[in-house]
Design a protein around this motif. Structure first.
Motif, PDB file in Angstrom:
ATOM      1  N   VAL A 143     -50.977  -6.895  29.278  1.00  0.00           N
ATOM      2  CA  VAL A 143     -49.860  -6.659  28.290  1.00  0.00           C
ATOM      3  C   VAL A 143     -50.492  -6.891  26.864  1.00  0.00           C
ATOM      4  O   VAL A 143     -50.140  -5.805  26.144  1.00  0.00           O
ATOM      5  N   LEU A 144     -50.878  -8.040  26.556  1.00  0.00           N
ATOM      6  CA  LEU A 144     -51.356  -8.240  25.251  1.00  0.00           C
ATOM      7  C   LEU A 144     -52.593  -7.407  24.754  1.00  0.00           C
ATOM      8  O   LEU A 144     -52.495  -7.215  23.625  1.00  0.00           O
ATOM      9  N   SER A 145     -53.246  -7.028  25.593  1.00  0.00           N
ATOM     10  CA  SER A 145     -54.275  -5.919  25.256  1.00  0.00           C
ATOM     11  C   SER A 145     -53.856  -4.579  25.125  1.00  0.00           C
ATOM     12  O   SER A 145     -54.144  -3.656  24.329  1.00  0.00           O
ATOM     13  N   LEU A 146     -52.766  -4.061  25.865  1.00  0.00           N
ATOM     14  CA  LEU A 146     -52.441  -2.833  25.800  1.00  0.00           C
ATOM     15  C   LEU A 146     -51.480  -2.516  24.652  1.00  0.00           C
ATOM     16  O   LEU A 146     -51.290  -1.522  23.931  1.00  0.00           O
ATOM     17  N   LEU A 178     -55.441  -2.427  10.751  1.00  0.00           N
ATOM     18  CA  LEU A 178     -56.399  -3.532  10.873  1.00  0.00           C
ATOM     19  C   LEU A 178     -55.885  -4.507  11.793  1.00  0.00           C
ATOM     20  O   LEU A 178     -56.592  -5.160  12.755  1.00  0.00           O
ATOM     21  N   ALA A 179     -54.498  -5.039  11.517  1.00  0.00           N
ATOM     22  CA  ALA A 179     -53.986  -6.134  12.381  1.00  0.00           C
ATOM     23  C   ALA A 179     -53.774  -5.826  13.616  1.00  0.00           C
ATOM     24  O   ALA A 179     -54.336  -6.693  14.716  1.00  0.00           O
ATOM     25  N   MET A 180     -53.432  -4.681  14.000  1.00  0.00           N
ATOM     26  CA  MET A 180     -53.263  -4.273  15.414  1.00  0.00           C
ATOM     27  C   MET A 180     -54.451  -4.245  16.358  1.00  0.00           C
ATOM     28  O   MET A 180     -54.573  -4.641  17.386  1.00  0.00           O
ATOM     29  N   THR A 181     -55.706  -3.651  15.491  1.00  0.00           N
ATOM     30  CA  THR A 181     -56.851  -3.656  16.499  1.00  0.00           C
ATOM     31  C   THR A 181     -57.443  -4.981  16.470  1.00  0.00           C
ATOM     32  O   THR A 181     -58.034  -5.194  17.556  1.00  0.00           O
ATOM     33  N   SER A 182     -57.121  -6.054  15.420  1.00  0.00           N
ATOM     34  CA  SER A 182     -57.634  -7.088  15.697  1.00  0.00           C
ATOM     35  C   SER A 182     -56.712  -8.076  16.903  1.00  0.00           C
ATOM     36  O   SER A 182     -57.485  -8.990  17.501  1.00  0.00           O
ATOM     37  N   LEU A 183     -55.764  -7.726  16.940  1.00  0.00           N
ATOM     38  CA  LEU A 183     -54.785  -8.376  17.965  1.00  0.00           C
ATOM     39  C   LEU A 183     -55.306  -8.329  19.311  1.00  0.00           C
ATOM     40  O   LEU A 183     -55.273  -9.184  20.134  1.00  0.00           O
ATOM     41  N   VAL A 207     -58.152  -8.724  20.733  1.00  0.00           N
ATOM     42  CA  VAL A 207     -59.061  -9.694  21.289  1.00  0.00           C
ATOM     43  C   VAL A 207     -58.356 -10.806  21.831  1.00  0.00           C
ATOM     44  O   VAL A 207     -58.981 -11.484  22.545  1.00  0.00           O
ATOM     45  N   TYR A 208     -57.054 -11.085  21.480  1.00  0.00           N
ATOM     46  CA  TYR A 208     -56.368 -12.052  22.451  1.00  0.00           C
ATOM     47  C   TYR A 208     -56.228 -11.761  23.721  1.00  0.00           C
ATOM     48  O   TYR A 208     -56.553 -12.624  24.567  1.00  0.00           O
ATOM     49  N   ALA A 230     -65.325 -12.123  22.240  1.00  0.00           N
ATOM     50  CA  ALA A 230     -64.830 -12.427  21.234  1.00  0.00           C
ATOM     51  C   ALA A 230     -65.469 -12.698  20.192  1.00  0.00           C
ATOM     52  O   ALA A 230     -65.366 -12.055  19.003  1.00  0.00           O
ATOM     53  N   ALA A 231     -67.003 -13.337  20.420  1.00  0.00           N
ATOM     54  CA  ALA A 231     -67.767 -13.469  19.249  1.00  0.00           C
ATOM     55  C   ALA A 231     -68.281 -12.171  18.595  1.00  0.00           C
ATOM     56  O   ALA A 231     -68.176 -12.062  17.500  1.00  0.00           O
TER      57      ALA A 231
END
Lengths: 352, 118
Positions: free
Chosen positions: A85-88, A117-122, A124-125, A147-148
């Motif tokens: 869910v966190l990635s979708l 930018l914020a959304m595309t970074s999220l 990775v969680y 992640a790296a």
């Protein structure tokens, strides 16, 4: 109260009108991937379900829907289920600010680019949590690598966006497109050519696609972070990955290829140009996958840190000087801004 | 002005709801026949040798720390880049100095081998 309800329902309808075509695009993107790579390898690709295999994505969906969602015994159950869910969610939410054409935009916010930018970074969680919660060695290795890699390329990506901001003078996605008015020679891909290349390659790395797919690396760590996911849980990861690829293509279109603007100034601008350019960028993803062998992990990190970051820093310095002195014809952004402002006024005049 | 952000908030909510709905659909429609072998973590058919939460390379931490530095740098650059055409030469030079110092740091990291990954 009543007005608020109408606004809510109207916004919901608009959101559905974005999400449904996006889902269909994802479905047919998977089919296009198999067909295109098939053609490049002189194969036919899927051709059994429906005419020329056109119903294949739906067959895949129903198969995944009827498979068991296995939750391994050792996994952290809650995290394991929340990771997809966190990635979708961010992969979809970023579409809220994308301007499809001059009028077609859900939320015309001033901080559009920051939000994207914020959304595309999220995203990775989702990957990290999935790898951790699975409690499997392959998943853990895959998520660490992923992640790296994502954070390394995020920096190059951010720097590339700084160049766009310097030329457009705005964080609003619509104004960024309008600042590229005046024909194909004024699209940001011309003055910012190195940044555009860096941005797109970073985008491929961000989405963990070939040739940067060590996170999934079928031949070494099986499937990386989603090795223990099955059925719909896997499908959600899959959906997020493809939605992200389309997202990167759309951003490439908006920031470097002039969005909905036609290559000839003022002739037939519109949604169709956005579609054509985005489809082209999406095709590049498939082309890369069919062409390049997988990079080694140290090569990926070297490319990100030692090639892209120096290149982008140098080009930002060059663009900074050029914009500050207003070098013609591209870096004189006062002209562009007045043109953009005029266009905005015309647009808002039509709207009211 | 803030009203513009309402659809964004709603979109995020819809995104989360969609994920939950898809997962639930999978759990409801798909079969559920757990058994010990099926639910063990995947390790190419072997019994799991040891705990998967093992030690890992310190360089992953290093990358994360470097990421924070550079991402902050980008955050500082964003407002500056947006108003680049209206700022005074002093503001321009200040950012040039800031970038210069960071580039020195970057070269130091490079020489120290923090970016090596053999």
């Amino acid at each position: 109260m009543f007005d608020g309800l109408i606004l809510l329902i109207w916004t919901l309808i608009k959101i559905v009108l974005i999400i449904v075509p996006l889902l269909i695009a994802v479905a047919y993107f998977t089919l296009a991937e198999r067909k295109v790579i098939g053609s490049m390898q002189v194969r036919v690709g899927p051709n059994r379900v429906g005419w020329c295999g056109l119903l294949q994505p739906f067959a895949d969906l129903f198969k995944l829907l009827t498979k068991e969602v296995i939750v391994p015994t050792n996994s952290s159950r809650f995290l394991f289920l929340i990771a997809p869910v966190l990635s979708l969610a961010p992969a979809f939410a970023a579409w809220a600010v994308i301007p499809f054409s001059d009028q077609l935009v859900l939320a015309d916010i001033n901080a559009g680019l920051l939000y994207v930018l914020a959304m595309t970074s999220l995203g990775v969680y989702g990957v990290i949590i999935a790898g951790w919660a699975s409690n499997s060695k392959y998943a853990f290795l895959g998520s660490m690598r992923s992640a790296a890699q994502i954070v390394a390329y995020e920096i190059a990506m951010g720097f590339a966006l700084i160049g766009v901001l310097m030329l457009s003078g705005s964080l609003n996605m619509r104004e960024i497109v309008l600042a590229q008015g005046g024909g194909i020679g004024h699209w940001f891909v011309v003055p910012l050519f190195p940044l555009a290349i860096v941005y797109f390659i970073s985008g491929v790395a961000e989405t963990n696609r070939a040739p940067f797919d060590v996170a999934e690396g079928e031949s070494e760590i099986v499937a990386g972070f989603h090795v223990d996911y099955s059925g719909m849980a896997f499908a959600v990861f899959f959906l997020a990955e493809y939605a992200n690829m389309i997202m990167i293509s759309a951003l490439m279109t908006i920031m470097f290829l002039g969005g909905w603007l036609s290559p000839i100034d003022g002739v037939g601008d519109g949604f169709h140009w956005f579609l054509i350019k985005t489809a082209f960028s999406m095709f590049l993803f498939l082309w890369f996958r069919a062409t390049f062998p997988r990079y080694r992990y140290d090569q990926i990190m070297r490319l990100g840190w030692k090639v892209f970051i120096p290149v982008t820093i140098v080009w930002i310095a060059v663009v900074g000087v050029a914009v500050f002195y207003g070098v013609e014809p591209w870096f004189d952004i006062r002209d562009l801004q007045t043109a953009g402002q005029a266009a905005l006024e015309v647009a808002s005049g039509d709207g009211s | 002005m803030l009203a513009n952000y309402f659809p964004v908030l709603l979109f995020i909510a819809i995104g989360i709801v969609m994920g939950v709905v898809l997962l639930t659909a999978g759990r409801v429609i798909g079969p559920s026949r757990p058994n010990k072998e099926k639910n063990s973590p995947y390790e190419c058919g072997f019994e799991a040798f040891e705990d998967a939460r093992m030690k890992f390379d310190v360089r992953y931490y290093l990358v994360a720390i470097l990421f924070i530095i550079f991402d902050l740098e980008i955050t500082f650059l964003v407002p500056w880049a947006v108003v680049l055409d209206t700022i005074s030469p002093a503001a321009y030079i200040a950012m040039a100095l800031f970038l210069f110092i960071l580039v020195i740091g970057f070269i130091y990291e490079w020489k120290k081998g923090a970016l090596e990954w053999e």
